[in-house]
Design an enzyme around this catalytic site. Structure first.
Site, short mmCIF file in Angstrom:
data_model
loop_
_atom_site.label_atom_id
_atom_site.label_comp_id
_atom_site.label_asym_id
_atom_site.label_seq_id
_atom_site.Cartn_x
_atom_site.Cartn_y
_atom_site.Cartn_z
N SER A 52 0.85 -1.21 0.00
CA SER A 52 0.00 0.00 0.00
C SER A 52 0.88 1.24 0.00
O SER A 52 2.04 1.19 0.45
CB SER A 52 -0.87 0.01 1.27
OG SER A 52 -1.54 1.24 1.40
N TYR A 79 -2.17 0.07 10.50
CA TYR A 79 -2.09 -0.44 9.12
C TYR A 79 -0.74 -0.14 8.45
O TYR A 79 -0.14 -1.04 7.84
CB TYR A 79 -3.26 0.16 8.34
CG TYR A 79 -3.46 -0.28 6.92
CD1 TYR A 79 -4.02 -1.52 6.60
CD2 TYR A 79 -3.11 0.57 5.86
CE1 TYR A 79 -4.25 -1.89 5.28
CE2 TYR A 79 -3.33 0.20 4.54
CZ TYR A 79 -3.89 -1.02 4.25
OH TYR A 79 -4.11 -1.39 2.94
P1 NAD Z 1 -11.55 -6.02 -0.13
O1 NAD Z 1 -12.04 -5.94 1.27
O2 NAD Z 1 -12.46 -5.61 -1.24
O3 NAD Z 1 -10.99 -7.49 -0.42
C1 NAD Z 1 -10.15 -8.14 0.50
C2 NAD Z 1 -10.42 -9.64 0.47
O4 NAD Z 1 -9.53 -10.26 1.43
C3 NAD Z 1 -11.86 -10.00 0.88
O5 NAD Z 1 -12.44 -10.88 -0.06
C4 NAD Z 1 -11.69 -10.67 2.24
O6 NAD Z 1 -12.66 -11.68 2.52
C5 NAD Z 1 -10.28 -11.25 2.13
N1 NAD Z 1 -9.70 -11.48 3.46
C6 NAD Z 1 -9.67 -10.62 4.51
N2 NAD Z 1 -9.11 -11.21 5.57
C7 NAD Z 1 -8.76 -12.48 5.19
C8 NAD Z 1 -8.16 -13.57 5.86
N3 NAD Z 1 -7.80 -13.49 7.16
N4 NAD Z 1 -7.94 -14.71 5.17
C9 NAD Z 1 -8.30 -14.80 3.86
N5 NAD Z 1 -8.90 -13.80 3.18
C10 NAD Z 1 -9.13 -12.65 3.84
O7 NAD Z 1 -10.19 -5.15 -0.17
P2 NAD Z 1 -9.37 -4.49 -1.39
O8 NAD Z 1 -9.58 -3.03 -1.31
O9 NAD Z 1 -9.59 -5.23 -2.66
O10 NAD Z 1 -7.89 -4.75 -0.85
C11 NAD Z 1 -7.09 -5.83 -1.31
C12 NAD Z 1 -5.65 -5.60 -0.85
O11 NAD Z 1 -5.19 -4.35 -1.37
C13 NAD Z 1 -5.49 -5.52 0.66
O12 NAD Z 1 -4.29 -6.14 1.04
C14 NAD Z 1 -5.41 -4.02 0.93
O13 NAD Z 1 -4.70 -3.72 2.09
C15 NAD Z 1 -4.68 -3.56 -0.32
N6 NAD Z 1 -4.88 -2.15 -0.67
C16 NAD Z 1 -6.12 -1.67 -1.00
C17 NAD Z 1 -6.26 -0.33 -1.34
C18 NAD Z 1 -7.59 0.28 -1.71
O14 NAD Z 1 -7.69 1.50 -1.80
N7 NAD Z 1 -8.62 -0.50 -1.97
C19 NAD Z 1 -5.15 0.51 -1.34
C20 NAD Z 1 -3.91 -0.02 -0.99
C21 NAD Z 1 -3.78 -1.35 -0.67
#
Ligand code: NAD
Length: 259
Positions: free
Chosen positions: A144, A157
């Site tokens: 991130s 985080y």
């Molecule tokens: P999201 O919540 O839409 O998807 C995350 C998925 O991870 C979900 O399907 C959830 O069920 C699964 N998950 C959570 N905990 C889990 C566990 N203990 N075991 C197995 N699966 C698990 O989130 P997103 O926005 O698509 O984020 C995906 C990744 O990208 C994350 O690592 C997040 O930190 C990172 N990220 C997101 C953003 C953003 O703006 N969306 C920005 C930077 C980084």
């Protein structure tokens, strides 16, 4: 279209939603057979069925909590057995834990570090033995901008995401001489269900959405597919000389000093 992952196999964690689902979809369209792992079994079952029907690629849904090492090992063994081998691992499972440091609630620190950092290590350590035996493997960790810059009130985080970038660099070097590459991607704000939940938690979700878009030099929030294309490149042999590094995908925001 020339498929860029033909005859490759990949396991994607967090595949049930957002960025992980977008990566799964793009990898399947580019010829990879997939194992789709998530905490939510229905989400990966639906996605696996849809992708298998639309692309003809093998898609195996797996339910697991990445914080549970024994469960992760069992699911990886099943994936390797079903797919024949594991060429690519994408660690995308993650959760937002955003607090004022002195207002952490019981278990916040552990939950944040366990899912966002230890979970990725569980998955890498489950994948490494077979990758090392094959002398071939690519790992892409979804970190991130919080692994580079600090937004007050987002604790702990950024601690986990800095750690994930450290894990990437450390393991990338450890195994560089044995056919393994480990890289990470650091997305900025990307419009996913997690981002929608954040907006919904704000007093005025529409105003916060607008404010966030205005903060970006490109004046728009990123799309999951824009992260997926970077993951496709890093996971493919096109990136074979790229290792132990991190790619920021944030529309340039983290380079901005003053607006
Ligand atoms: P999201 O919540 O839409 O998807 C995350 C998925 O991870 C979900 O399907 C959830 O069920 C699964 N998950 C959570 N905990 C889990 C566990 N203990 N075991 C197995 N699966 C698990 O989130 P997103 O926005 O698509 O984020 C995906 C990744 O990208 C994350 O690592 C997040 O930190 C990172 N990220 C997101 C953003 C953003 O703006 N969306 C920005 C930077 C980084």
């Amino acid at each position: 279209m020339q498929p860029r992952l033909q005859h490759k196999t990949a396991l994607i964690t967090g595949a049930g939603s957002g960025i992980g689902s977008a990566i799964a979809e793009l990898f399947a369209r580019h010829g990879a057979d997939l194992a789709l792992l998530d905490l939510e079994p229905d989400a990966v079952e639906r996605l696996a069925g849809r992708l298998q029907a639309s692309t003809g690629q093998r898609c195996l849904p797996l339910q697991a909590d990445v914080t549970d090492a024994a469960m992760v090992n069992a699911r990886f063994a099943r994936a390797i057995d079903a797919l024949g081998r594991l060429d690519i691992l994408v660690n995308c499972a993650g959760i937002n834990v955003f607090r004022d440091p002195l207002e952490l609630q019981a278990g916040d620190w552990e939950r944040c570090l366990d899912v966002n950092l230890r979970g990725a290590w569980h998955c890498i350590s489950a994948a490494l033995p077979s990758m090392l035996a094959a002398g071939y493997g690519h790992v892409v960790n979804i970190a991130s901008v919080h692994g580079h810059k600090i937004i007050p009130g987002s604790f702990p985080y950024p601690v986990a995401k800095h750690g994930l970038i450290g894990l990437t660099r450390s393991l990338g070097i450890e195994y560089a001489g044995r056919g393994i590459r480990v890289n990470s991607i650091s997305p900025g704000l990307i419009l996913t269900p997690a981002a929608e939940r954040y907006f919904d938690s704000c007093a005025d979700p529409a105003a916060e959405r607008l404010r966030q878009a205005e903060l970006l030099p490109c004046k728009r929030i990123g799309e999951p597919s824009e992260v997926a294309y970077a993951a496709l490149f890093l996971a493919s042999d096109e990136a074979r000389f790229i290792n132990a590094t991190d790619l920021l995908i944030d529309g340039g925001r983290s380079q901005l000093y003053h607006a």
